[in-house]
Design a protein around this motif. Structure first.
Motif, mmCIF file in Angstrom:
data_model
loop_
_atom_site.group_PDB
_atom_site.id
_atom_site.type_symbol
_atom_site.label_atom_id
_atom_site.label_comp_id
_atom_site.label_asym_id
_atom_site.label_seq_id
_atom_site.Cartn_x
_atom_site.Cartn_y
_atom_site.Cartn_z
ATOM 1 N N LYS A 28 18.089 18.778 20.268
ATOM 2 C CA LYS A 28 18.379 19.831 21.607
ATOM 3 C C LYS A 28 18.010 21.311 21.679
ATOM 4 O O LYS A 28 17.767 21.770 20.529
ATOM 5 C CB LYS A 28 19.728 19.711 22.262
ATOM 6 C CG LYS A 28 20.388 18.219 21.907
ATOM 7 C CD LYS A 28 19.789 17.302 23.347
ATOM 8 C CE LYS A 28 20.702 16.033 23.342
ATOM 9 N NZ LYS A 28 20.015 14.998 24.399
ATOM 10 N N LEU A 37 24.495 23.056 23.724
ATOM 11 C CA LEU A 37 23.349 22.146 23.620
ATOM 12 C C LEU A 37 23.065 21.757 25.029
ATOM 13 O O LEU A 37 23.573 21.149 25.674
ATOM 14 C CB LEU A 37 23.507 21.133 22.766
ATOM 15 C CG LEU A 37 23.920 21.339 21.297
ATOM 16 C CD1 LEU A 37 24.234 20.094 20.622
ATOM 17 C CD2 LEU A 37 22.950 22.106 20.679
ATOM 18 N N ALA A 56 28.391 20.167 24.258
ATOM 19 C CA ALA A 56 27.284 19.383 24.894
ATOM 20 C C ALA A 56 27.424 19.499 26.237
ATOM 21 O O ALA A 56 28.133 19.141 26.980
ATOM 22 C CB ALA A 56 27.393 18.140 24.297
ATOM 23 N N SER A 58 25.546 18.139 29.988
ATOM 24 C CA SER A 58 24.877 17.021 30.640
ATOM 25 C C SER A 58 24.835 17.201 32.127
ATOM 26 O O SER A 58 25.717 17.967 32.642
ATOM 27 C CB SER A 58 25.474 15.594 30.059
ATOM 28 O OG SER A 58 26.830 15.714 30.518
#
Length: 227
Positions: A28, A37, A56, A58
């Motif tokens: 990433k 990330l 993380a 998304s």
């Protein structure tokens, strides 16, 4: 792992050129101290970037209870203010925030655009107006009326403030279209609260506000809300 140390990175060719930063393989793009990330592919239309709380990021669907600004009208000397943007099944209900004044104190009215037209009869409901300056209480029945009286509007900008809620799916052709409101008009120290509906079923595509006399100046903001 390679490291680049620089104060600026600038594209060297073309005009309005994007700068691409990608990880290798399944890697990433890490930002900041390396723990944030970013996803390496786009989400679908309307999704937002969200975090798992551990760095993380998304794409995911919007959460519930979000307000989406759909339209703002800055009225100035307007005889009517009509809002007709994005009344559809996307949102569970709609809210309109109003900060307004009239050229002179007057009744503040609304009409619904049902089945393609602003209806001029067939409204039913009730308006209550207690006044904090006295023990007076005014109750107004709305029965087969030409419009919905949602209270009074004063002649000082920001003097009159309203929240108007539109409930249900506007596109539903089998339900009565109804609104509920609350507001305050400070010149007369009057609270305004009520609810009303149009007495014939049909799709809703707009709402219109107007004073009994004179014109309106102020801000009218329409929000769509998911439950």
């Amino acid at each position: 792992m390679s490291t680049i140390k620089a104060d600026a990175i600038t594209a060297s060719t073309g005009t309005n050129t994007n700068i691409a930063v990608t990880g290798k393989g399944s890697g990433k793009v890490a930002i900041g101290d390396g723990t944030l990330l970013f996803p390496d592919s786009d989400g679908t239309s309307g999704q937002v970037i969200q975090t798992n709380g551990s760095g993380a990021l998304s794409f995911g669907d919007k959460g519930s209870g979000l307000w989406t600004l759909l339209e703002t009208i800055n009225a100035s000397g307007a005889s009517t203010v009509s809002m007709e943007t994005t009344f559809n099944a996307t949102y569970d209900f709609y809210t309109i925030l109003i900060f307004t004044e009239a050229t002179a104190p007057a009744s503040f009215n609304a009409r619904l655009k049902v089945s393609g037209s602003y209806q001029t009869s067939g409204y039913y409901g009730h308006l209550s107006t207690p006044r904090s300056s006295s023990t007076a209480y005014n109750g107004v029945a709305i029965s087969n009326a030409a419009n919905i009286n949602i209270g009074a509007v004063g002649s000082t900008l920001g003097d009159s403030q309203f929240i108007v809620n539109i409930f249900g799916d506007p596109t539903d052709t089998g339900t009565f279209k109804r609104i509920h409101w609350s507001g305050f008009e400070s010149q007369n120290k009057a609270s305004n609260t009520g609810g009303a509906h149009f007495g014939t079923v049909g799709p809703l595509t707009g709402i219109q506000f107007f004073p009994a006399s004179g014109t309106l100046t102020g801000t009218y903001s329409l929000y769509g809300i998911t439950s």
